[in-house]
Design an enzyme around this catalytic site. Structure first.
Site, PDB file in Angstrom:
ATOM      1  CD  GLU A 104      -1.826   3.790  -6.632  1.00 26.52           C
ATOM      2  OE1 GLU A 104      -1.835   3.091  -5.597  1.00 26.52           O
ATOM      3  OE2 GLU A 104      -1.867   5.031  -6.600  1.00 26.52           O
TER       4      GLU A 104
ATOM      5  CB  SER B  71      -0.862   0.043   1.263  1.00 25.95           C
ATOM      6  OG  SER B  71      -1.741  -1.045   1.311  1.00 25.95           O
TER       7      SER B  71
ATOM      8  CG  ASN C  37      -3.180   3.717   0.504  1.00 26.91           C
ATOM      9  OD1 ASN C  37      -4.356   3.816   0.840  1.00 26.91           O
ATOM     10  ND2 ASN C  37      -2.655   2.578   0.083  1.00 26.91           N
TER      11      ASN C  37
ATOM     12  CG  HIS D 205      -1.928  -0.619  -4.421  1.00 25.86           C
ATOM     13  ND1 HIS D 205      -2.143   0.702  -4.090  1.00 25.86           N
ATOM     14  CD2 HIS D 205      -2.365  -1.333  -3.356  1.00 25.86           C
ATOM     15  CE1 HIS D 205      -2.678   0.771  -2.888  1.00 25.86           C
ATOM     16  NE2 HIS D 205      -2.828  -0.451  -2.423  1.00 25.86           N
TER      17      HIS D 205
HETATM   18  N1  CAA Z   1     -16.946 -10.991  -3.373  1.00 27.40           N
HETATM   19  C1  CAA Z   1     -18.165 -11.141  -3.892  1.00 27.40           C
HETATM   20  N2  CAA Z   1     -19.229 -10.390  -3.505  1.00 27.40           N
HETATM   21  C2  CAA Z   1     -19.016  -9.471  -2.535  1.00 27.40           C
HETATM   22  C3  CAA Z   1     -17.755  -9.264  -1.943  1.00 27.40           C
HETATM   23  C4  CAA Z   1     -16.699 -10.075  -2.396  1.00 27.40           C
HETATM   24  N3  CAA Z   1     -15.463  -9.958  -1.917  1.00 27.40           N
HETATM   25  N4  CAA Z   1     -17.867  -8.272  -1.021  1.00 27.40           N
HETATM   26  C5  CAA Z   1     -19.137  -7.868  -1.036  1.00 27.40           C
HETATM   27  N5  CAA Z   1     -19.834  -8.589  -1.937  1.00 27.40           N
HETATM   28  C6  CAA Z   1     -21.251  -8.493  -2.267  1.00 27.40           C
HETATM   29  C7  CAA Z   1     -22.096  -8.354  -1.040  1.00 27.40           C
HETATM   30  O1  CAA Z   1     -22.320  -9.629  -0.481  1.00 27.40           O
HETATM   31  C8  CAA Z   1     -23.363  -7.726  -1.600  1.00 27.40           C
HETATM   32  O2  CAA Z   1     -24.178  -8.743  -2.122  1.00 27.40           O
HETATM   33  P1  CAA Z   1     -25.794  -8.614  -2.040  1.00 27.40           P
HETATM   34  O3  CAA Z   1     -26.135  -7.522  -3.003  1.00 27.40           O
HETATM   35  O4  CAA Z   1     -26.287  -9.950  -2.496  1.00 27.40           O
HETATM   36  O5  CAA Z   1     -26.121  -8.307  -0.610  1.00 27.40           O
HETATM   37  C9  CAA Z   1     -22.841  -6.884  -2.763  1.00 27.40           C
HETATM   38  O6  CAA Z   1     -21.476  -7.306  -3.014  1.00 27.40           O
HETATM   39  C10 CAA Z   1     -22.831  -5.404  -2.502  1.00 27.40           C
HETATM   40  O7  CAA Z   1     -22.364  -5.181  -1.221  1.00 27.40           O
HETATM   41  P2  CAA Z   1     -23.100  -4.256  -0.210  1.00 27.40           P
HETATM   42  O8  CAA Z   1     -24.521  -4.077  -0.576  1.00 27.40           O
HETATM   43  O9  CAA Z   1     -22.750  -4.717   1.169  1.00 27.40           O
HETATM   44  O10 CAA Z   1     -22.364  -2.882  -0.314  1.00 27.40           O
HETATM   45  P3  CAA Z   1     -22.108  -1.868  -1.501  1.00 27.40           P
HETATM   46  O11 CAA Z   1     -23.138  -1.907  -2.549  1.00 27.40           O
HETATM   47  O12 CAA Z   1     -21.819  -0.619  -0.786  1.00 27.40           O
HETATM   48  O13 CAA Z   1     -20.760  -2.358  -2.193  1.00 27.40           O
HETATM   49  C11 CAA Z   1     -18.433  -2.070  -1.808  1.00 27.40           C
HETATM   50  C12 CAA Z   1     -19.685  -2.843  -1.474  1.00 27.40           C
HETATM   51  C13 CAA Z   1     -18.088  -2.198  -3.297  1.00 27.40           C
HETATM   52  C14 CAA Z   1     -17.313  -2.715  -0.989  1.00 27.40           C
HETATM   53  C15 CAA Z   1     -18.622  -0.557  -1.471  1.00 27.40           C
HETATM   54  O14 CAA Z   1     -19.066  -0.429  -0.148  1.00 27.40           O
HETATM   55  C16 CAA Z   1     -17.365   0.252  -1.639  1.00 27.40           C
HETATM   56  O15 CAA Z   1     -16.993   0.615  -2.732  1.00 27.40           O
HETATM   57  N6  CAA Z   1     -16.704   0.556  -0.499  1.00 27.40           N
HETATM   58  C17 CAA Z   1     -15.445   1.303  -0.522  1.00 27.40           C
HETATM   59  C18 CAA Z   1     -14.317   0.368  -0.826  1.00 27.40           C
HETATM   60  C19 CAA Z   1     -13.018   1.076  -0.938  1.00 27.40           C
HETATM   61  O16 CAA Z   1     -12.869   2.275  -0.784  1.00 27.40           O
HETATM   62  N7  CAA Z   1     -11.971   0.288  -1.238  1.00 27.40           N
HETATM   63  C20 CAA Z   1     -10.624   0.789  -1.315  1.00 27.40           C
HETATM   64  C21 CAA Z   1      -9.965   0.623   0.039  1.00 27.40           C
HETATM   65  S1  CAA Z   1      -8.349   1.290   0.051  1.00 27.40           S
HETATM   66  C22 CAA Z   1      -7.428   0.106  -0.693  1.00 27.40           C
HETATM   67  O17 CAA Z   1      -7.874  -0.946  -1.056  1.00 27.40           O
HETATM   68  C23 CAA Z   1      -5.983   0.434  -0.888  1.00 27.40           C
HETATM   69  C24 CAA Z   1      -5.106   0.247   0.267  1.00 27.40           C
HETATM   70  O18 CAA Z   1      -3.893   0.088   0.015  1.00 27.40           O
HETATM   71  C25 CAA Z   1      -5.531   0.326   1.686  1.00 27.40           C
HETATM   72  P1  NAD Z   2      -3.908  -9.586   6.035  1.00 27.15           P
HETATM   73  O1  NAD Z   2      -3.419  -9.357   7.426  1.00 27.15           O
HETATM   74  O2  NAD Z   2      -5.353  -9.852   5.788  1.00 27.15           O
HETATM   75  O3  NAD Z   2      -3.110 -10.820   5.371  1.00 27.15           O
HETATM   76  C1  NAD Z   2      -1.730 -10.961   5.352  1.00 27.15           C
HETATM   77  C2  NAD Z   2      -1.434 -12.452   5.168  1.00 27.15           C
HETATM   78  O4  NAD Z   2      -0.045 -12.627   4.872  1.00 27.15           O
HETATM   79  C3  NAD Z   2      -1.728 -13.282   6.417  1.00 27.15           C
HETATM   80  O5  NAD Z   2      -2.546 -14.381   6.053  1.00 27.15           O
HETATM   81  C4  NAD Z   2      -0.336 -13.752   6.880  1.00 27.15           C
HETATM   82  O6  NAD Z   2      -0.348 -15.033   7.488  1.00 27.15           O
HETATM   83  C5  NAD Z   2       0.400 -13.779   5.568  1.00 27.15           C
HETATM   84  N1  NAD Z   2       1.867 -13.712   5.650  1.00 27.15           N
HETATM   85  C6  NAD Z   2       2.627 -12.925   6.435  1.00 27.15           C
HETATM   86  N2  NAD Z   2       3.927 -13.155   6.157  1.00 27.15           N
HETATM   87  C7  NAD Z   2       3.991 -14.104   5.182  1.00 27.15           C
HETATM   88  C8  NAD Z   2       5.027 -14.753   4.453  1.00 27.15           C
HETATM   89  N3  NAD Z   2       6.302 -14.464   4.693  1.00 27.15           N
HETATM   90  N4  NAD Z   2       4.694 -15.661   3.501  1.00 27.15           N
HETATM   91  C9  NAD Z   2       3.406 -15.941   3.251  1.00 27.15           C
HETATM   92  N5  NAD Z   2       2.375 -15.361   3.894  1.00 27.15           N
HETATM   93  C10 NAD Z   2       2.661 -14.452   4.845  1.00 27.15           C
HETATM   94  O7  NAD Z   2      -3.412  -8.326   5.183  1.00 27.15           O
HETATM   95  P2  NAD Z   2      -4.048  -7.703   3.851  1.00 27.15           P
HETATM   96  O8  NAD Z   2      -5.060  -6.691   4.233  1.00 27.15           O
HETATM   97  O9  NAD Z   2      -4.400  -8.800   2.925  1.00 27.15           O
HETATM   98  O10 NAD Z   2      -2.799  -6.885   3.283  1.00 27.15           O
HETATM   99  C11 NAD Z   2      -1.755  -7.528   2.591  1.00 27.15           C
HETATM  100  C12 NAD Z   2      -0.951  -6.497   1.809  1.00 27.15           C
HETATM  101  O11 NAD Z   2      -1.816  -5.822   0.881  1.00 27.15           O
HETATM  102  C13 NAD Z   2      -0.303  -5.402   2.661  1.00 27.15           C
HETATM  103  O12 NAD Z   2       0.909  -5.023   2.070  1.00 27.15           O
HETATM  104  C14 NAD Z   2      -1.321  -4.267   2.557  1.00 27.15           C
HETATM  105  O13 NAD Z   2      -0.756  -3.007   2.795  1.00 27.15           O
HETATM  106  C15 NAD Z   2      -1.770  -4.413   1.123  1.00 27.15           C
HETATM  107  N6  NAD Z   2      -3.102  -3.867   0.811  1.00 27.15           N
HETATM  108  C16 NAD Z   2      -4.089  -3.943   1.739  1.00 27.15           C
HETATM  109  C17 NAD Z   2      -5.350  -3.437   1.425  1.00 27.15           C
HETATM  110  C18 NAD Z   2      -6.474  -3.510   2.400  1.00 27.15           C
HETATM  111  O14 NAD Z   2      -7.487  -2.843   2.199  1.00 27.15           O
HETATM  112  N7  NAD Z   2      -6.378  -4.288   3.466  1.00 27.15           N
HETATM  113  C19 NAD Z   2      -5.574  -2.873   0.157  1.00 27.15           C
HETATM  114  C20 NAD Z   2      -4.530  -2.839  -0.787  1.00 27.15           C
HETATM  115  C21 NAD Z   2      -3.282  -3.330  -0.435  1.00 27.15           C
END
Ligand code: CAA
Ligand code: NAD
Length: 278
Positions: free
Chosen positions: A148, A115, A186, A136
């Site tokens: 990304e 991330s 991020n 990403h």
């Molecule tokens: N696989 C299959 N189906 C899934 C699922 C999955 N992994 N997750 C949810 N669903 C399904 C749900 O079960 C639901 O099904 P039903 O319609 O039958 O109930 C359907 O998808 C829609 O879900 P919801 O009605 O609960 O919610 P929603 O319409 O709001 O959509 C969402 C869900 C797409 C996750 C939406 O809430 C959303 O876009 N949320 C924001 C997500 C976001 O910002 N993601 C980025 C995070 S940051 C990141 O990823 C980067 C990082 O490095 C941290």
């Molecule tokens: P998570 O905690 O759900 O899963 C991490 C997994 O990696 C665990 O199952 C752990 O047992 C395993 N693990 C740790 N060390 C390991 C190794 N050496 N070999 C094999 N498996 C190992 O974490 P996550 O949310 O899936 O995040 C994973 C990566 O993806 C991170 O770098 C995170 O920043 C990135 N990411 C996370 C998100 C998010 O929304 N959570 C979105 C985009 C990217």
């Protein structure tokens, strides 16, 4: 194509699932069988949901039939592309890439789903910086459109083209950026989530009100605290620390409440409790 994924947590399981849905042969690795089993259950539930809605090509069994679950890193030797999705910790990821650099065939491409951690430094650890890239995916992987793509200092044009074409084959839209802390996604998203946490700490409003204001007022699909819980508070903290160290401005300082919740083991949805209880 043989597609490797390391880490069967929420991201790794999602990436492996979508790769198998796209027809690739997939090998998914975690440290222990119980983590692989948890990942397999998440994949089975997601495939069942997609199938029920008519959004799956073929049957869940066919998709699962293209997947192998293993704890053995040697299973990655003949992979064309390996995407790493383990814990957001630079030292742990660098060690994994040092190991992978000696295992995966020389022409194989290595990618990190990190991330925020510098792609260039992970690329150096891998020993094959021109065939290394940031790929990403967004959470939840089966539903989110974006990949990304982050080019490290030495990433070759061929590597970038291969990864972008693979993302398209997975039904995703790749968008490119350069290697800066937190990339684009991020660097912009996390300060907003951190600020929402700071609002809780300062008593500006209750969590439900903060989330409601951002959902109803800004049309965000999830409120920032719900999203932080969904991402994982440990991951949010790790990303904020990279931003704070890498960009050096106080606006990236992790909220003390975020730090305290992670210390207390409140990691959000994955631990059963964060700003909400699951
Ligand atoms: N696989 C299959 N189906 C899934 C699922 C999955 N992994 N997750 C949810 N669903 C399904 C749900 O079960 C639901 O099904 P039903 O319609 O039958 O109930 C359907 O998808 C829609 O879900 P919801 O009605 O609960 O919610 P929603 O319409 O709001 O959509 C969402 C869900 C797409 C996750 C939406 O809430 C959303 O876009 N949320 C924001 C997500 C976001 O910002 N993601 C980025 C995070 S940051 C990141 O990823 C980067 C990082 O490095 C941290
Ligand atoms: P998570 O905690 O759900 O899963 C991490 C997994 O990696 C665990 O199952 C752990 O047992 C395993 N693990 C740790 N060390 C390991 C190794 N050496 N070999 C094999 N498996 C190992 O974490 P996550 O949310 O899936 O995040 C994973 C990566 O993806 C991170 O770098 C995170 O920043 C990135 N990411 C996370 C998100 C998010 O929304 N959570 C979105 C985009 C990217």
């Amino acid at each position: 194509m043989k597609f490797g994924v390391i880490g069967a947590g929420q991201m790794g399981a999602g990436i492996a699932q979508v790769a198998a849905q796209s027809g690739f042969t997939v090998v998914l690795r975690d440290m222990e069988d119980r983590f692989l089993e948890r990942g397999r259950q998440v994949i089975e539930r997601s495939l069942a949901k997609l199938s029920e809605k008519g959004k799956l090509d073929g049957t869940p069994e066919e998709v699962l039939g293209r997947m192998t679950f293993t704890t053995d890193l040697a299973a990655f030797a003949d992979c064309d592309l390996v995407v790493e999705a383990i814990v957001e910790n630079e030292g742990v990821k660098a060690q994994l890439f040092r190991d992978l650099g000696g295992i995966v065939k020389p022409e194989g491409i290595l990618a990190s789903n990190t991330s925020s951690i510098p792609i260039t430094s992970l690329a150096t650890a891998s020993g094959r910086p021109e065939r290394f890239i940031g790929m990403h995916f967004m959470n939840p992987v089966p539903l989110m459109q974006l990949v990304e793509v982050i080019r490290g200092y030495s990433t070759s044009d061929d590597t970038a083209a291969f990864v972008e074409s693979t993302a398209r084959k997975m039904g995703k839209t790749p968008l490119s950026c350069n290697d800066f802390p937190g990339f684009v996604s991020n660097r912009i998203l996390m300060p907003m989530l951190n600020e929402a946490i700071q609002c809780v700490m300062e008593g500006v409003a209750e969590p439900e009100a903060i989330d409601g204001i951002m959902k109803l007022g800004m049309n965000h699909p999830m409120g920032p605290l719900t999203l932080a819980d969904f991402i994982g508070l440990d991951t949010c903290l790790a990303i904020m620390e990279v931003l704070h160290r890498g960009l050096g401005d106080d606006k990236y300082r992790p909220s003390p409440l975020l730090r305290k919740m992670v210390q207390a083991g409140l990691l959000g949805r994955k631990s059963g409790r964060g700003f909400y209880t699951y």
